[in-house]
Scaffold this motif. Structure first.
Motif, PDB file in Angstrom:
ATOM      1  N   ASP A  17      -1.090  13.673 -75.982  1.00  0.00           N
ATOM      2  CA  ASP A  17      -1.354  14.748 -76.940  1.00  0.00           C
ATOM      3  C   ASP A  17      -1.067  14.306 -78.368  1.00  0.00           C
ATOM      4  O   ASP A  17      -1.819  14.636 -79.296  1.00  0.00           O
TER       5      ASP A  17
ATOM      6  N   LYS B   6      -3.977  12.090 -79.577  1.00  0.00           N
ATOM      7  CA  LYS B   6      -5.173  12.836 -79.964  1.00  0.00           C
ATOM      8  C   LYS B   6      -4.972  13.527 -81.314  1.00  0.00           C
ATOM      9  O   LYS B   6      -5.892  13.566 -82.137  1.00  0.00           O
TER      10      LYS B   6
ATOM     11  N   ARG C 113     -10.550  13.626 -60.391  1.00  0.00           N
ATOM     12  CA  ARG C 113      -9.873  14.222 -61.551  1.00  0.00           C
ATOM     13  C   ARG C 113     -10.814  15.175 -62.277  1.00  0.00           C
ATOM     14  O   ARG C 113     -11.993  14.902 -62.463  1.00  0.00           O
ATOM     15  N   SER C 114     -10.254  16.292 -62.729  1.00  0.00           N
ATOM     16  CA  SER C 114     -11.049  17.280 -63.454  1.00  0.00           C
ATOM     17  C   SER C 114     -10.156  17.949 -64.480  1.00  0.00           C
ATOM     18  O   SER C 114      -8.964  17.682 -64.561  1.00  0.00           O
ATOM     19  N   GLY C 115     -10.734  18.804 -65.273  1.00  0.00           N
ATOM     20  CA  GLY C 115      -9.952  19.522 -66.263  1.00  0.00           C
ATOM     21  C   GLY C 115     -10.160  18.960 -67.650  1.00  0.00           C
ATOM     22  O   GLY C 115     -10.989  18.082 -67.884  1.00  0.00           O
ATOM     23  N   PRO C 116      -9.394  19.455 -68.624  1.00  0.00           N
ATOM     24  CA  PRO C 116      -9.618  19.094 -70.026  1.00  0.00           C
ATOM     25  C   PRO C 116      -9.150  17.692 -70.395  1.00  0.00           C
ATOM     26  O   PRO C 116      -9.520  17.171 -71.435  1.00  0.00           O
ATOM     27  N   ALA C 117      -8.301  17.075 -69.582  1.00  0.00           N
ATOM     28  CA  ALA C 117      -7.752  15.760 -69.927  1.00  0.00           C
ATOM     29  C   ALA C 117      -8.815  14.687 -69.735  1.00  0.00           C
ATOM     30  O   ALA C 117      -9.249  14.431 -68.621  1.00  0.00           O
ATOM     31  N   ARG C 118      -9.242  14.066 -70.821  1.00  0.00           N
ATOM     32  CA  ARG C 118     -10.189  12.976 -70.766  1.00  0.00           C
ATOM     33  C   ARG C 118      -9.500  11.730 -71.318  1.00  0.00           C
ATOM     34  O   ARG C 118      -8.764  11.789 -72.290  1.00  0.00           O
TER      35      ARG C 118
ATOM     36  N   TYR D  72     -10.807   8.271 -79.762  1.00  0.00           N
ATOM     37  CA  TYR D  72     -10.841   9.737 -79.807  1.00  0.00           C
ATOM     38  C   TYR D  72     -11.074  10.159 -81.249  1.00  0.00           C
ATOM     39  O   TYR D  72     -10.687   9.473 -82.197  1.00  0.00           O
TER      40      TYR D  72
END
Length: 430
Positions: A40, A43, A328-333, A339
C-alpha cells in the motif's frame, strides 16, 4: 535487496515486512535513500507527485545527485520516459504508446513465438540449455529488432552494450564511459538508417518527432536506449525467475496443470510474474518537498526507491504470498510492471513474451529440471538482478525413459554447460 527467486529472499523480505513498510537503506556507491517495501505504501508513493524522477528539479539534491554519479544511476540521469515527470513524461509516453497497443503486440507475437521455437529446438538438440543466454536473450533480442526495425547483428550489438551499461560498475569507470560512447555511436547509426529507409517502426516514429521539434536529440537517443534496456533486462530477469518459481516443489500441481493444458494460462502466468518482478527497485525518485511516507519523515532532496518484489509478497495483501495461486482475485494487483503514471508501457508485450516462453517450455519438456543445485545460481548486482545463468536439463520427452536426476549434480551435463554463453560486461555474485 534480492530478487524473489533468489536463495534466501523469503527470509529477507519477511524480516523487512515485520519491521515496517519504509526503510532507511544505502544504495551502491554509498547513496543514502528510503526504500518502500509495503504494498500500500508503494502504491501511494508511485502516485505521489511530490516524488519526482528528474533530480534536476530538486534544489540541492541529496549527496550531490545529479552532479555526482553513482552505480546504477544510468536510468535516472538519461532523457527518456522513465526519468521524466509531468508534461515531459506524458509527451514522451505518447510517442511510445502506438507501438505497445494490443494490435501492435499482436503483430509482434509471431516474432516472439518464432524466437521461442528456435530456442527450444536447440534445447531439444542438446538436451538442455541456459534459460538466460539461450532462451530469454534471443527472445528479447528478437523483440527489440522488431520494435526498432533492425537486423539481428545490429540488435545484438545494442543489446551487448545495454547489458554493460546496466551493470553495477561505476558509470565513470573507463570501460563504462567507453560503452556509453559506443552506445551513442550505435544509436546515431540506427537513426541514420531510419532516415535513409523509413518504415513503420519506433525508430522512424521517434525520428519524425525529432524533425518536428517534439523531442530533443538527447531524448531521441535516450528513448531508443531506454527501449533496449527495458526490453532486454526485464526479459532476462523475468523468464528465468518465472521458470524457477514453477520448478519449485510446492508448485508441482500448478506446473502440471500448465503442462496438461487444464490451467488458465493467463492466471498462472500473471501470478508467476508477481513472483518474478524484474526490477529489484525502480528508477530513483526524489522528494521535491518534505513529506511523510509510510510513517517516515522524508526530507526534501532525499532519494526514494520502490521495491516491487517486496511489495508483491507483502503478507498483509497476499495470502500465501510465496506460492503461485492462479485463483487469486480481488483488488490486489501485483506491481511487477510498476504502478501509477509510470506503469510500464510495454507490459502487454512483456506478458506475451513470458506466457509464450513458459507455456511452450513446460509443454515441450514436462520433465524440465535444473542442471545445478538452486543454491549454486548466481545473480548480477544490477537493477534487475537477473541470473548470470540458469542451466537446465530438458528431462524426459513424452514417451521416452530419460529423466532428470533426483538431486542434480553441480555442473550439469557437458551439453548444457559448454553450450551456455556468459552475458557481456557483468560480474556475477551470490
Amino acid at each position: 535487496m534480492p530478487g524473489t527467486a533468489e536463495s534466501g529472499a523469503r527470509q529477507v523480505y519477511e524480516r523487512l515486512h515485520d519491521v515496517g513498510p519504509v526503510h532507511r537503506v544505502t544504495l551502491p556507491g554509498g547513496l543514502a535513500a528510503w526504500a518502500v517495501t509495503g504494498f500500500d505504501a508503494l502504491k501511494a508513493a508511485a502516485r505521489d507527485r511530490r516524488l519526482v524522477h528528474d533530480p534536476n528539479r530538486v534544489r540541492g539534491a541529496w549527496h550531490g545527485v545529479p552532479v555526482r554519479r553513482y552505480p546504477l544511476d544510468g536510468v535516472s540521469v538519461g532523457r527518456h520516459v522513465l526519468s521524466a515527470d509531468a508534461d515531459d513524461h506524458a509527451r514522451l509516453r505518447r510517442l511510445l504508446r502506438p507501438f505497445f497497443t494490443p494490435e501492435a503486440v499482436a503483430l509482434c507475437a509471431p516474432v516472439v513465438r518464432q524466437a521461442v521455437d528456435r530456442a527450444l529446438d536447440r534445447f531439444a538438440e542438446r538436451g538442455g540449455g541456459d534459460l538466460v543466454a539461450d532462451l530469454a536473450l534471443p527472445v528479447a533480442t528478437a523483440a527489440v529488432a522488431h520494435l526498432l526495425g533492425l537486423s539481428t547483428p545490429r540488435t545484438q550489438e545494442l543489446v551487448a552494450l545495454s547489458l554493460r551499461l546496466s551493470s553495477s560498475a561505476h558509470p565513470q569507470e573507463p570501460a563504462m564511459t567507453a560503452a556509453a560512447a559506443a552506445m551513442t555511436k550505435q544509436l546515431t547509426a540506427v537513426v541514420a538508417h531510419a532516415r535513409r529507409r523509413p518504415a513503420d517502426n519506433l525508430t522512424t516514429a521517434l525520428l519524425a518527432a525529432y524533425r518536428g521539434g517534439a523531442v530533443s536529440r538527447n531524448e531521441l537517443l535516450g528513448s531508443l536506449s531506454f527501449v533496449v534496456f527495458a526490453a532486454v533486462d526485464s526479459t532476462l530477469a523475468v523468464i528465468p525467475a518465472a521458470v524457477l518459481q514453477l520448478l519449485a516443489a510446492p508448485q508441482r500441481e500448478v506446473r502440471r496443470s500448465l503442462i496438461e493444458g487444464t490451467a488458465d494460462e493467463v492466471s498462472v502466468v500473471e501470478d508467476t510474474i508477481r513472483l518474478a518482478a524484474p526490477f529489484t527497485y525502480g528508477v530513483w525518485r526524489f522528494a521535491a518537498e518534505p513529506l511523510s511516507l509510510g510513517g517516515q519523515c522524508v526530507d526534501a532532496g532525499h532519494p526514494v526507491v520502490l521495491c516491487f518484489p517486496a511489495a508483491n509478497v507483502d503478507p498483509r495483501v497476499w495470502p500465501a504470498a510465496w506460492r503461485v495461486r492462479p485463483d487469486r482475485s480481488g483488488p490486489a494487483r501485483h506491481v511487477s510492471f510498476g504502478y501509477g503514471p509510470h506503469f510500464c508501457p510495454g507490459a502487454k508485450l512483456g506478458r506475451l513474451q513470458v506466457r509464450t516462453a513458459l507455456v511452450e517450455l513446460f509443454r515441450r519438456f514436462p520433465g524440465l529440471c535444473l542442471a545445478v543445485g538452486r543454491e549454486e545460481l548466481l545473480c548480477h548486482e544490477n537493477i534487475t538482478r537477473h541470473f548470470v545463468a540458469v542451466p537446465v536439463l530438458t528431462g524426459p520427452y513424452r514417451g521416452s525413459g530419460r529423466s532428470c536426476p533426483a538431486r542434480p549434480a553441480a555442473g550439469g551435463g557437458p551439453a548444457v554447460i559448454q553450450g551456455t554463453k556468459g552475458l557481456p560486461g557483468q560480474e556475477g555474485r551470490a
